[in-house]
Design an enzyme around this catalytic site. Structure first.
Site, PDB file in Angstrom:
ATOM      1  N   SER A   1      -8.815   3.078  -0.464  1.00 19.29           N
ATOM      2  CA  SER A   1      -8.316   2.369  -1.639  1.00 19.29           C
ATOM      3  C   SER A   1      -6.793   2.252  -1.659  1.00 19.29           C
ATOM      4  O   SER A   1      -6.253   1.327  -2.266  1.00 19.29           O
ATOM      5  CB  SER A   1      -8.810   3.029  -2.928  1.00 19.29           C
TER       6      SER A   1
ATOM      7  N   HIS B   1      -3.101   4.791  -5.511  1.00 17.01           N
ATOM      8  CA  HIS B   1      -3.320   3.372  -5.786  1.00 17.01           C
ATOM      9  C   HIS B   1      -2.004   2.654  -6.108  1.00 17.01           C
ATOM     10  O   HIS B   1      -1.748   1.558  -5.611  1.00 17.01           O
ATOM     11  CB  HIS B   1      -4.289   3.216  -6.962  1.00 17.01           C
TER      12      HIS B   1
END
Length: 217
Positions: free
Chosen positions: A117, A168
């Site tokens: 991610s 992220h």
């Protein structure tokens, strides 16, 4: 430009799946010891000199649901970014964004972590940069706005769970800057001063954030 099969995207998916299967055979992808053996992000080990752990976590996944969600995202998002930027530039954005996300995680998140991610958020960041640079392109502008909403919702969701928020954010910012740095000749020209500035800012962020992480040891 003729649309070609996204070979780099497919190759990355294959690598991730192979690593997941190897982890499963070795004892399970949710086993902390297996995660460490395969290269998950561990702050103490990185501070001790295992810098490669800023790279390897983007190829590891914790559980079946984790890898399925990330690989589906990689296929659809990666195919678009690879087509627009070209395979080499796409791979640079993906890998360096993953590293950037892991550096941010190293500095601001003490937990063991892994997953693609960080790199995927880099791809979102790259598309947001396209939306800024090519706002006169109706398709690019519309998709960039949709991705912006998706990114905001994901980051808000990260606040309520055990997901690596800083990883992220680090990946997102890295991908945004990398899109300017590598350029996108298949779509249009990005002014050189923007590319140079993006490269300087990215390098400074990597150094400052990494040193911030090292100060805790």
């Amino acid at each position: 430009m003729e649309k070609k099969r996204p070979y780099i995207t497919i190759s990355l998916i294959v690598i991730n799946v192979i690593v997941y299967l190897l982890m499963t055979i070795a004892g399970g992808s949710t086993n902390p010891n297996i995660l460490l053996e395969f290269g998950a992000k561990d702050n103490a080990l990185i501070a001790a000199g295992q810098i490669w752990r800023l790279f390897t976590p983007m190829f590891l996944h914790i559980g079946f649901q984790h890898i399925v969600l990330n690989m589906v995202t990689l296929y659809f998002l990666g195919a678009q970014i690879e087509y627009i930027f070209g395979p080499v530039r796409f791979l640079i954005i993906y890998l360096v964004s993953g590293i950037g996300g892991n550096i941010a995680s190293f500095a601001f998140n003490s937990a063991l972590s892994a997953g693609a991610s960080t790199a995927l958020f880099g791809l979102f960041g790259a598309y947001l940069a396209l939306g800024e640079s090519f706002r006169d392109n109706p398709y690019i502008h519309a998709v960039a706005k949709q991705f912006l909403v998706l990114v905001i919702l994901n980051l808000i969701g990260d606040l309520s769970g055990s997901i690596d928020l800083w990883g992220h954010i680090g990946g997102l910012v890295s991908g945004f800057l990398l899109a300017y740095l590598v350029g996108v000749p298949n779509l249009g020209k990005i002014p050189m001063h923007k590319r140079i500035l993006a490269g300087i800012v990215l390098a400074m962020l990597f150094v400052v954030i990494y040193l911030t992480g090292m100060k805790t040891f």
